[in-house]
Design a protein around this motif. Structure first.
Motif, PDB file in Angstrom:
ATOM      1  N   THR A  48      17.984   3.045  -8.442  1.00 60.86           N
ATOM      2  CA  THR A  48      16.942   2.104  -9.224  1.00 60.86           C
ATOM      3  C   THR A  48      15.752   2.473  -9.212  1.00 60.86           C
ATOM      4  OG1 THR A  48      18.674   0.522  -8.436  1.00 60.86           O
ATOM      5  CG2 THR A  48      16.706  -0.423  -9.315  1.00 60.86           C
ATOM      6  N   GLU A  49      15.354   2.761  -8.025  1.00 62.38           N
ATOM      7  CA  GLU A  49      13.618   3.233  -7.686  1.00 62.38           C
ATOM      8  C   GLU A  49      13.348   4.430  -8.572  1.00 62.38           C
ATOM      9  OE1 GLU A  49      12.699   3.674  -3.731  1.00 62.38           O
ATOM     10  OE2 GLU A  49      13.261   1.704  -3.235  1.00 62.38           O
ATOM     11  N   ALA A  50      14.500   5.633  -8.647  1.00 60.64           N
ATOM     12  CA  ALA A  50      13.981   6.578  -9.503  1.00 60.64           C
ATOM     13  C   ALA A  50      14.040   6.283 -11.064  1.00 60.64           C
ATOM     14  CB  ALA A  50      15.185   7.885  -9.494  1.00 60.64           C
ATOM     15  N   THR A  51      14.944   5.368 -11.272  1.00 64.85           N
ATOM     16  CA  THR A  51      14.747   4.936 -12.834  1.00 64.85           C
ATOM     17  C   THR A  51      13.461   4.277 -13.104  1.00 64.85           C
ATOM     18  OG1 THR A  51      17.246   4.693 -12.806  1.00 64.85           O
ATOM     19  CG2 THR A  51      15.871   3.539 -14.546  1.00 64.85           C
ATOM     20  N   GLU A  52      13.037   3.477 -12.216  1.00 64.00           N
ATOM     21  CA  GLU A  52      11.752   2.432 -12.537  1.00 64.00           C
ATOM     22  C   GLU A  52      10.500   3.460 -12.233  1.00 64.00           C
ATOM     23  OE1 GLU A  52       9.456  -1.401 -10.565  1.00 64.00           O
ATOM     24  OE2 GLU A  52      11.347  -0.602  -9.842  1.00 64.00           O
ATOM     25  N   VAL A  53      10.680   4.484 -11.491  1.00 64.85           N
ATOM     26  CA  VAL A  53       9.551   5.615 -11.146  1.00 64.85           C
ATOM     27  C   VAL A  53       9.486   6.148 -12.850  1.00 64.85           C
ATOM     28  CG1 VAL A  53       8.767   7.528 -10.140  1.00 64.85           C
ATOM     29  CG2 VAL A  53       9.486   5.501  -8.865  1.00 64.85           C
ATOM     30  N   SER A  54      10.528   6.669 -13.064  1.00 62.61           N
ATOM     31  CA  SER A  54      10.501   7.739 -14.324  1.00 62.61           C
ATOM     32  C   SER A  54      10.033   6.504 -15.633  1.00 62.61           C
ATOM     33  CB  SER A  54      11.697   8.064 -14.590  1.00 62.61           C
ATOM     34  OG  SER A  54      12.655   6.876 -14.858  1.00 62.61           O
ATOM     35  N   ARG A  55      10.194   5.254 -15.606  1.00 60.64           N
ATOM     36  CA  ARG A  55       9.682   4.489 -16.444  1.00 60.64           C
ATOM     37  C   ARG A  55       8.250   4.148 -16.375  1.00 60.64           C
ATOM     38  NH1 ARG A  55       9.083  -0.970 -16.511  1.00 60.64           N
ATOM     39  NH2 ARG A  55      10.181  -1.167 -14.612  1.00 60.64           N
ATOM     40  N   THR A  56       7.585   3.958 -15.117  1.00 59.40           N
ATOM     41  CA  THR A  56       6.306   3.583 -14.805  1.00 59.40           C
ATOM     42  C   THR A  56       5.431   4.854 -14.625  1.00 59.40           C
ATOM     43  OG1 THR A  56       6.640   3.005 -12.711  1.00 59.40           O
ATOM     44  CG2 THR A  56       7.232   1.410 -14.566  1.00 59.40           C
ATOM     45  N   ALA A  57       5.973   6.124 -14.501  1.00 60.95           N
ATOM     46  CA  ALA A  57       5.206   7.229 -13.945  1.00 60.95           C
ATOM     47  C   ALA A  57       3.789   7.428 -14.878  1.00 60.95           C
ATOM     48  CB  ALA A  57       5.989   8.617 -13.988  1.00 60.95           C
ATOM     49  N   GLY A  58       4.004   7.165 -16.183  1.00 59.02           N
ATOM     50  CA  GLY A  58       2.837   7.263 -17.111  1.00 59.02           C
ATOM     51  C   GLY A  58       1.713   6.397 -16.942  1.00 59.02           C
ATOM     52  N   GLN A  59       2.298   4.992 -16.538  1.00 54.72           N
ATOM     53  CA  GLN A  59       1.408   3.779 -16.125  1.00 54.72           C
ATOM     54  C   GLN A  59       0.558   4.458 -15.011  1.00 54.72           C
ATOM     55  OE1 GLN A  59       3.137   0.050 -16.877  1.00 54.72           O
ATOM     56  NE2 GLN A  59       4.865   0.968 -17.923  1.00 54.72           N
ATOM     57  N   ALA A  60       1.388   4.729 -14.034  1.00 54.64           N
ATOM     58  CA  ALA A  60       0.815   5.105 -12.785  1.00 54.64           C
ATOM     59  C   ALA A  60      -0.374   5.961 -12.796  1.00 54.64           C
ATOM     60  CB  ALA A  60       1.776   5.631 -11.752  1.00 54.64           C
ATOM     61  N   VAL A  61      -0.113   7.061 -13.777  1.00 52.61           N
ATOM     62  CA  VAL A  61      -1.393   7.926 -13.905  1.00 52.61           C
ATOM     63  C   VAL A  61      -2.388   7.294 -14.583  1.00 52.61           C
ATOM     64  CG1 VAL A  61      -1.910  10.055 -14.921  1.00 52.61           C
ATOM     65  CG2 VAL A  61       0.326   9.752 -13.939  1.00 52.61           C
ATOM     66  N   VAL A  62      -2.139   6.532 -15.714  1.00 51.87           N
ATOM     67  CA  VAL A  62      -3.263   5.970 -16.733  1.00 51.87           C
ATOM     68  C   VAL A  62      -4.117   5.133 -15.445  1.00 51.87           C
ATOM     69  CG1 VAL A  62      -3.614   4.630 -18.459  1.00 51.87           C
ATOM     70  CG2 VAL A  62      -2.107   6.581 -18.496  1.00 51.87           C
ATOM     71  N   SER A  63      -3.286   4.379 -14.664  1.00 51.76           N
ATOM     72  CA  SER A  63      -3.833   3.081 -14.037  1.00 51.76           C
ATOM     73  C   SER A  63      -5.135   4.001 -13.209  1.00 51.76           C
ATOM     74  CB  SER A  63      -3.066   2.549 -13.042  1.00 51.76           C
ATOM     75  OG  SER A  63      -2.612   3.385 -11.740  1.00 51.76           O
ATOM     76  N   LEU A  64      -5.327   5.126 -12.711  1.00 46.38           N
ATOM     77  CA  LEU A  64      -6.167   5.795 -11.741  1.00 46.38           C
ATOM     78  C   LEU A  64      -6.372   5.154 -10.535  1.00 46.38           C
ATOM     79  CD1 LEU A  64      -9.220   5.796 -14.323  1.00 46.38           C
ATOM     80  CD2 LEU A  64      -7.470   7.631 -13.998  1.00 46.38           C
ATOM     81  N   ALA A  65      -5.135   4.293 -10.147  1.00 42.25           N
ATOM     82  CA  ALA A  65      -5.178   3.832  -8.787  1.00 42.25           C
ATOM     83  C   ALA A  65      -4.998   4.978  -7.612  1.00 42.25           C
ATOM     84  CB  ALA A  65      -4.008   2.818  -8.494  1.00 42.25           C
ATOM     85  N   TRP A  66      -4.726   6.159  -8.049  1.00 41.10           N
ATOM     86  CA  TRP A  66      -4.322   7.361  -7.282  1.00 41.10           C
ATOM     87  C   TRP A  66      -6.069   7.855  -6.923  1.00 41.10           C
ATOM     88  CZ3 TRP A  66      -6.876  11.270  -9.844  1.00 41.10           C
ATOM     89  CH2 TRP A  66      -7.108  11.237 -11.251  1.00 41.10           C
ATOM     90  N   LEU A  67      -7.012   7.395  -7.467  1.00 40.21           N
ATOM     91  CA  LEU A  67      -8.170   7.838  -7.062  1.00 40.21           C
ATOM     92  C   LEU A  67      -8.789   7.042  -6.002  1.00 40.21           C
ATOM     93  CD1 LEU A  67     -10.257   8.010 -10.573  1.00 40.21           C
ATOM     94  CD2 LEU A  67      -9.728   9.956  -9.069  1.00 40.21           C
ATOM     95  N   TRP A  68      -7.971   5.920  -5.656  1.00 40.93           N
ATOM     96  CA  TRP A  68      -8.574   5.241  -4.453  1.00 40.93           C
ATOM     97  C   TRP A  68      -8.477   5.832  -3.023  1.00 40.93           C
ATOM     98  CZ3 TRP A  68     -11.951   1.426  -4.875  1.00 40.93           C
ATOM     99  CH2 TRP A  68     -11.788   0.737  -6.099  1.00 40.93           C
ATOM    100  N   PRO A  69      -7.567   6.579  -2.683  1.00 41.91           N
ATOM    101  CA  PRO A  69      -7.407   7.477  -1.447  1.00 41.91           C
ATOM    102  C   PRO A  69      -8.727   8.622  -1.723  1.00 41.91           C
ATOM    103  CG  PRO A  69      -5.212   7.239  -2.442  1.00 41.91           C
ATOM    104  CD  PRO A  69      -6.194   6.761  -3.506  1.00 41.91           C
ATOM    105  N   VAL A  70      -8.927   9.094  -2.773  1.00 38.29           N
ATOM    106  CA  VAL A  70     -10.010   9.825  -2.947  1.00 38.29           C
ATOM    107  C   VAL A  70     -11.433   9.028  -2.575  1.00 38.29           C
ATOM    108  CG1 VAL A  70     -11.259  11.573  -4.449  1.00 38.29           C
ATOM    109  CG2 VAL A  70      -8.724  11.294  -4.487  1.00 38.29           C
ATOM    110  N   ARG A  71     -11.655   8.127  -3.394  1.00 39.52           N
ATOM    111  CA  ARG A  71     -12.829   7.271  -2.958  1.00 39.52           C
ATOM    112  C   ARG A  71     -12.843   6.990  -1.439  1.00 39.52           C
ATOM    113  NH1 ARG A  71     -12.216   2.927  -8.174  1.00 39.52           N
ATOM    114  NH2 ARG A  71     -12.610   4.512  -9.706  1.00 39.52           N
ATOM    115  N   GLY A  72     -11.987   6.715  -0.562  1.00 37.90           N
ATOM    116  CA  GLY A  72     -11.814   6.242   0.641  1.00 37.90           C
ATOM    117  C   GLY A  72     -12.393   7.451   1.349  1.00 37.90           C
ATOM    118  N   LEU A  73     -12.081   8.889   1.037  1.00 42.90           N
ATOM    119  CA  LEU A  73     -12.524   9.932   1.510  1.00 42.90           C
ATOM    120  C   LEU A  73     -13.894  10.118   1.172  1.00 42.90           C
ATOM    121  CD1 LEU A  73     -12.078  12.687   2.891  1.00 42.90           C
ATOM    122  CD2 LEU A  73     -11.471  13.731   0.798  1.00 42.90           C
TER     123      LEU A  73
END
Length: 290
Positions: free
Chosen positions: A26-51
């Motif tokens: 189920t999680e793999a299906t949801e991840v594949s569906r939202t992976a593009g949104q995850a990249v576009v969200s730019l939330a992955w930058l917050w760990p970088v900003r923390g550094l």
């Protein structure tokens, strides 16, 4: 354990395994569906900003330098032991699948294995209380003193205070351990396998970085779930970024501190934008403080 109880135990383990496998699918299906949104969200930058924030505002980490030194020491020891006994065979196996990338991916795999082992004792001995302090201190530095003050007051008399501390690997519950172990072999497949490993585990671990934030807000389980689901791609993206830093050999556990700062910066940003989903006992209190 009596012979009569063994079939029941076997059945329970089998049912748990099947349930975990269904959850992973189920999680793999949801991840594949939202992976593009995850990249576009730019939330992955917050760990970088923390550094980056840590580099320009080192006072927060300097205030917990004892735990920082323990993290570096324990990380170096665990990584050295794992490297001595397992690096060569893992690099050889990975080279069969990935060619020249094998030795490099073996280092990444060692980082994943070491952070996995470290959470068993570092979390309980010194990591969680320190991360809570770092998270709160970052919120205060970002002008969220009232949020921290109200949250601490709300839970001051509760025996369960501190039970929702930050969990770098989602507290590694029994299911979490199995999920982690099951997905580690994905790294045998070059690039795509590692990305899938990060996405699946980041999807699960992402919300754990805001466990302290949810506690300070006074969210119940339903509110937490609703809050996360509305921002699921963002939390997946943050989880991926945080895991990628955590798996850097030797210093991975240190990045748990900067990831925590990044999570607090993100929480402060959301608070600054709007007073979102007030907890059942916080709406009136917030109104009184404004």
């Amino acid at each position: 354990m009596s012979d009569s109880s063994q079939p029941a135990v076997t059945t329970h383990i089998k049912q748990r395994g099947l349930r975990l496998w269904d959850e992973l699918q189920t999680e793999a299906t949801e991840v594949s569906r939202t992976a593009g949104q995850a990249v576009v969200s730019l939330a992955w930058l917050w760990p970088v900003r923390g550094l980056v924030y840590t580099i320009f505002h080192p006072q927060i980490l300097l205030s917990v330098r004892g735990a920082l030194v323990k993290s570096l020491g324990s990380s170096a020891i665990v990584f050295a032991v794992l490297a001595f006994f397992t690096y060569v065979p893992q690099a050889a196996i990975l080279s069969l699948f990935t060619g020249p990338l094998g030795p490099i991916l073996a280092l990444f795999l060692l980082g994943a294995e070491s952070i996995f082992l470290l959470t068993f004792f570092a979390k309980s001995l010194f990591l969680e209380p320190t991360l809570q302090f770092v998270f709160d201190a970052t919120l205060v530095a970002q002008g969220q003193t009232q949020l921290v003050k109200d949250g601490k007051t709300r839970f001051a008399a509760m025996q369960t205070r501190g039970s929702a501390l930050l969990r770098p690997l989602q507290a590694l519950s029994r299911d979490g351990i199995l999920r982690y172990l099951i997905t580690i072999p994905l790294n045998l497949f070059p690039v795509l396998g590692t990305i899938t490993f990060l996405l699946v585990n980041g999807h699960r671990s992402g919300p754990g970085w805001h466990a302290r934030y949810f506690q300070l807000k006074g969210f119940n389980n339903t509110q937490r779930k609703d809050f996360v689901e509305k921002r699921r791609p963002d939390y997946t993206a943050f989880g991926v970024g945080a895991l990628a830093f955590s798996f850097i050999p030797i210093v991975g556990l240190v990045f748990t501190f900067t990831n925590t700062i990044g999570a607090a910066l993100w929480a402060a940003d959301m608070e600054a934008r709007s007073n979102i989903i007030q907890g059942p006992s916080t709406a009136d209190e917030t109104d009184k403080t404004q």
